[in-house]
Design a protein around this motif. Structure first.
Motif, PDB file in Angstrom:
ATOM      1  N   GLU A  58       0.642  -0.967   0.196  1.00  0.00           N
ATOM      2  CA  GLU A  58       0.032   0.239  -0.016  1.00  0.00           C
ATOM      3  C   GLU A  58       0.424   0.890  -0.002  1.00  0.00           C
ATOM      4  O   GLU A  58       1.672   1.724   0.946  1.00  0.00           O
ATOM      5  CB  GLU A  58      -1.334   0.410   0.903  1.00  0.00           C
ATOM      6  N   ASN A 117      -4.666   5.084  -1.973  1.00  0.00           N
ATOM      7  CA  ASN A 117      -5.869   5.671  -1.821  1.00  0.00           C
ATOM      8  C   ASN A 117      -6.188   6.348  -2.304  1.00  0.00           C
ATOM      9  O   ASN A 117      -5.828   7.229  -3.061  1.00  0.00           O
ATOM     10  CB  ASN A 117      -5.292   5.713   0.399  1.00  0.00           C
ATOM     11  N   GLU A 149      -8.068   1.856  -3.249  1.00  0.00           N
ATOM     12  CA  GLU A 149      -8.691   1.831  -1.933  1.00  0.00           C
ATOM     13  C   GLU A 149      -9.589   2.947  -1.393  1.00  0.00           C
ATOM     14  O   GLU A 149      -9.769   4.004  -1.870  1.00  0.00           O
ATOM     15  CB  GLU A 149      -7.985   1.716  -1.033  1.00  0.00           C
ATOM     16  N   ASP A 179     -11.614   0.348   1.951  1.00  0.00           N
ATOM     17  CA  ASP A 179     -10.532   0.270   3.237  1.00  0.00           C
ATOM     18  C   ASP A 179     -11.551   1.100   4.241  1.00  0.00           C
ATOM     19  O   ASP A 179     -13.294   1.202   4.471  1.00  0.00           O
ATOM     20  CB  ASP A 179     -10.262   1.583   3.049  1.00  0.00           C
ATOM     21  N   LYS A 200     -11.321  -4.728   2.940  1.00  0.00           N
ATOM     22  CA  LYS A 200      -9.848  -3.948   4.500  1.00  0.00           C
ATOM     23  C   LYS A 200     -10.711  -4.303   5.171  1.00  0.00           C
ATOM     24  O   LYS A 200     -11.329  -2.630   5.616  1.00  0.00           O
ATOM     25  CB  LYS A 200      -8.771  -3.161   4.013  1.00  0.00           C
TER      26      LYS A 200
END
Ligand code: C2E
Ligand code: MG
Ligand code: MG
Ligand code: MG
Length: 287
Positions: A58, A117, A149, A179, A200
């Motif tokens: 990530e 993200n 995400e 996320d 997640k």
């Protein structure tokens, strides 16, 4: 004298609020020049399979400013969102992360993925999908090696547009993961409507595993929900061996957290790699 005190009290009414606003203005101002001054960098945290293999990373943004020092993304991302600067930051992040992925796939493992993200403002930009796919082409990485995400709250805004955006992104090959799952409006109904590729589990539930019964029940519920939709589950914020064992027992598919690997620079990942040829990460030993 007493009048002066009173007037001073009025002038400095709630000084804390004033300082917060001041900090915000400083943040906004400094952040606007952060890219040009080369103050941003990305760090990468490994995401592992249950067997210990590093499957991806990530990308996490870091900002060091001369005046403010190291500022947490939890603090500056919301400011960037409010000012619209997030669109420019997001483009920078994606370009850097895609280039890092190209490097990692050449030198660390050809199947590695990168998780990036995406904030609410980026997600509601109609040009996002085309922009990201052009950037992936430019970095020479396949779109299906990139996970985007998004949070549940992003999906809850303005649903018609969200559905379209998801179709565009997935149509171009990008994977979508939800996320911080479990902290928003998690429901079977919206997961059936918005087609995503991964969940997640929020780290607050992982942190609660050894503390309270309800966290175990929540993670179990998320894993069974995901199974019914055929979605893999990542547990984030794994800090202890005991948490890892519990999460594997419950049936999570991937794991991320300080126990398995801290976010680190690309140079540090390269050094780790050179120090242990054939092994993707130190994390393997932990499992
Ligand atoms: P997130 O996407 O949920 O990222 C995971 C956060 O948990 C990261 O914090 C990571 O450093 C931290 N973390 C990972 N493992 C552990 C652990 O074992 N224990 C604990 N206590 N924490 C762990 P970070 O890097 O401070 O980022 C905070 C949030 O800022 C992220 O949460 C994400 O929402 C946002 N963010 C970070 N980078 C970006 C970016 O490039 N773009 C956007 N839009 N948001 C970003
Ligand atoms: Mg994330
Ligand atoms: Mg996030
Ligand atoms: Mg998270």
């Amino acid at each position: 004298e007493s009048r002066r005190t009173r007037s001073r009290q009025i002038t400095f009414y709630n000084p804390r609020l004033g300082r917060l606003a001041q900090t915000r203005i400083t943040l906004q101002k400094e952040l606007a020049g952060a890219i040009a001054r080369d103050e941003l960098r990305l760090v990468f945290q490994p995401i592992l399979a249950g067997c210990g293999e590093v499957e991806g990373f990530e990308a996490l943004l870091r900002w060091h400013n001369a005046e403010l020092g190291e500022v947490s993304p939890a603090e500056f991302i919301p400011v960037a969102e409010e000012t619209g600067l997030i669109l420019e930051l997001g483009r920078w992040v994606f370009g850097q992360a895609a280039a890092a992925l190209a490097h990692l796939r050449r030198t660390h493992g050809s199947k590695l993925f990168m998780s990036i993200n995406i904030s609410a403002a980026q997600f509601s930009d109609v040009h996002l999908a085309d922009q990201l796919s052009a950037a992936a082409v430019a970095a020479d990485v396949p779109t299906d090696a990139i996970e985007l995400e998004i949070t549940e709250t992003v999906l809850m805004h303005d649903t018609g547009e969200s559905e379209l955006q998801i179709q565009r992104l997935r149509g171009l090959g990008f994977r979508l993961s939800v996320d911080d799952f479990g902290t928003g409006y998690s429901s079977l109904a919206y997961l059936r409507r918005f087609l995503v590729d991964k969940l997640k589990v929020d780290r607050s539930f992982v942190a609660g595993l050894e503390v309270d019964r309800s966290s175990i029940d929540i993670v179990r519920a998320i894993v069974s929900l995901a199974a019914s939709l055929n979605l893999p589950v990542v547990a984030e914020g794994v800090e202890t061996r005991a948490q890892l064992d519990l999460l594997r027992g419950i049936g999570c598919d991937q794991f991320q957290g300080f126990f398995l690997g801290r976010p680190s620079s690309l140079a540090a990942l390269d050094e780790q790699r050179a120090a242990r040829p054939g092994n993707a990460s130190e994390a393997i030993d932990a499992l």
